[in-house]
Design a protein around this motif. Structure first.
Motif, PDB file in Angstrom:
ATOM      1  N   LYS A  35      33.989  42.476  70.740  1.00  0.00           N
ATOM      2  CA  LYS A  35      33.312  41.900  69.459  1.00  0.00           C
ATOM      3  C   LYS A  35      32.654  40.592  69.576  1.00  0.00           C
ATOM      4  CE  LYS A  35      34.733  40.309  64.908  1.00  0.00           C
ATOM      5  NZ  LYS A  35      36.198  40.025  64.236  1.00  0.00           N
ATOM      6  N   SER A  36      31.300  40.804  69.475  1.00  0.00           N
ATOM      7  CA  SER A  36      30.249  39.453  69.598  1.00  0.00           C
ATOM      8  C   SER A  36      30.722  38.294  68.866  1.00  0.00           C
ATOM      9  CB  SER A  36      29.083  39.908  69.300  1.00  0.00           C
ATOM     10  OG  SER A  36      28.461  40.832  70.354  1.00  0.00           O
ATOM     11  N   VAL A  37      30.582  37.285  69.187  1.00  0.00           N
ATOM     12  CA  VAL A  37      31.051  36.071  68.584  1.00  0.00           C
ATOM     13  C   VAL A  37      29.453  35.592  67.820  1.00  0.00           C
ATOM     14  CG1 VAL A  37      31.535  33.560  68.566  1.00  0.00           C
ATOM     15  CG2 VAL A  37      32.597  35.350  70.214  1.00  0.00           C
ATOM     16  N   GLU A  38      29.300  35.534  66.557  1.00  0.00           N
ATOM     17  CA  GLU A  38      27.869  35.061  65.992  1.00  0.00           C
ATOM     18  C   GLU A  38      27.626  33.777  66.059  1.00  0.00           C
ATOM     19  OE1 GLU A  38      27.219  37.474  62.715  1.00  0.00           O
ATOM     20  OE2 GLU A  38      28.734  38.940  63.138  1.00  0.00           O
ATOM     21  N   ARG A  39      26.433  33.444  66.230  1.00  0.00           N
ATOM     22  CA  ARG A  39      26.009  31.852  66.250  1.00  0.00           C
ATOM     23  C   ARG A  39      27.021  31.101  66.925  1.00  0.00           C
ATOM     24  NH1 ARG A  39      24.317  34.367  61.654  1.00  0.00           N
ATOM     25  NH2 ARG A  39      26.085  34.123  60.576  1.00  0.00           N
ATOM     26  N   PHE A  40      27.349  31.480  68.129  1.00  0.00           N
ATOM     27  CA  PHE A  40      28.119  30.847  68.974  1.00  0.00           C
ATOM     28  C   PHE A  40      27.492  29.376  69.709  1.00  0.00           C
ATOM     29  CE2 PHE A  40      30.167  30.300  73.253  1.00  0.00           C
ATOM     30  CZ  PHE A  40      31.369  30.388  72.916  1.00  0.00           C
ATOM     31  N   SER A  41      28.204  28.495  69.741  1.00  0.00           N
ATOM     32  CA  SER A  41      27.963  27.056  70.429  1.00  0.00           C
ATOM     33  C   SER A  41      28.987  26.579  71.344  1.00  0.00           C
ATOM     34  CB  SER A  41      27.424  26.187  69.853  1.00  0.00           C
ATOM     35  OG  SER A  41      26.340  26.548  68.941  1.00  0.00           O
TER      36      SER A  41
END
Length: 149
Positions: A35-41
């Motif tokens: 599961k991708s992490v969105e707007r990840f920093s």
């Protein structure tokens, strides 16, 4: 008559990279599904530059500080929008011991990380980690830890 001799150039061809910790993100409700992490920093505590900014990703490789026994990262994600107040924050603390490995005269040394323990802050957007203990990080072939969110 002349003699010439060649000496092998002393270049580092072994790529002795100090390995990074590889995290792979998975769905907390279906642990087999990435599961991708969105707007990840992600940023190391005490630093001003982010490693990643506003990325969508299902895995990351994060460097560990070979000159210390602990590295702390702040992981930020936003699965709603780009508004700062909707950011979800987690702190990941990695403790370890280091061992220097001599590669060659031209390559120098690299660090190997041993007896790694990971903890994440609570509450956070990270539901759980596949393991809190990793015995050794000496390569970057596959993920070392799965992060469920």
């Amino acid at each position: 008559m002349g003699l010439s001799s060649c000496e092998k150039d002393d270049f580092c061809t072994q790529n002795p990279v100090t390995p990074s910790l590889i995290l792979r993100f998975h769905d907390k409700d279906d642990v087999t599904k990435k599961k991708s992490v969105e707007r990840f920093s992600i940023i190391a505590v005490g630093k001003t530059d982010s490693l990643f900014v506003d990325r969508n990703t299902d895995s990351i490789a994060i460097p560990l500080n070979g000159l210390d026994t602990k590295t702390v990262y702040t992981l930020k994600m936003n699965d709603v929008d780009n508004i700062k107040t909707n950011n979800k924050i987690a702190t990941l603390t990695i403790n370890y011991t280091t061992e220097e490995e001599y590669i060659s005269r031209s390559c120098g040394y690299r660090f190997i990380f041993k007896d790694i323990t990971l903890t994440s802050s609570t509450p956070s957007w990270i539901n759980s980690l596949s393991t809190k203990d990793v015995s050794i990080i000496n390569n970057q072939i596959k993920a070392h830890v799965q992060v469920f969110h």
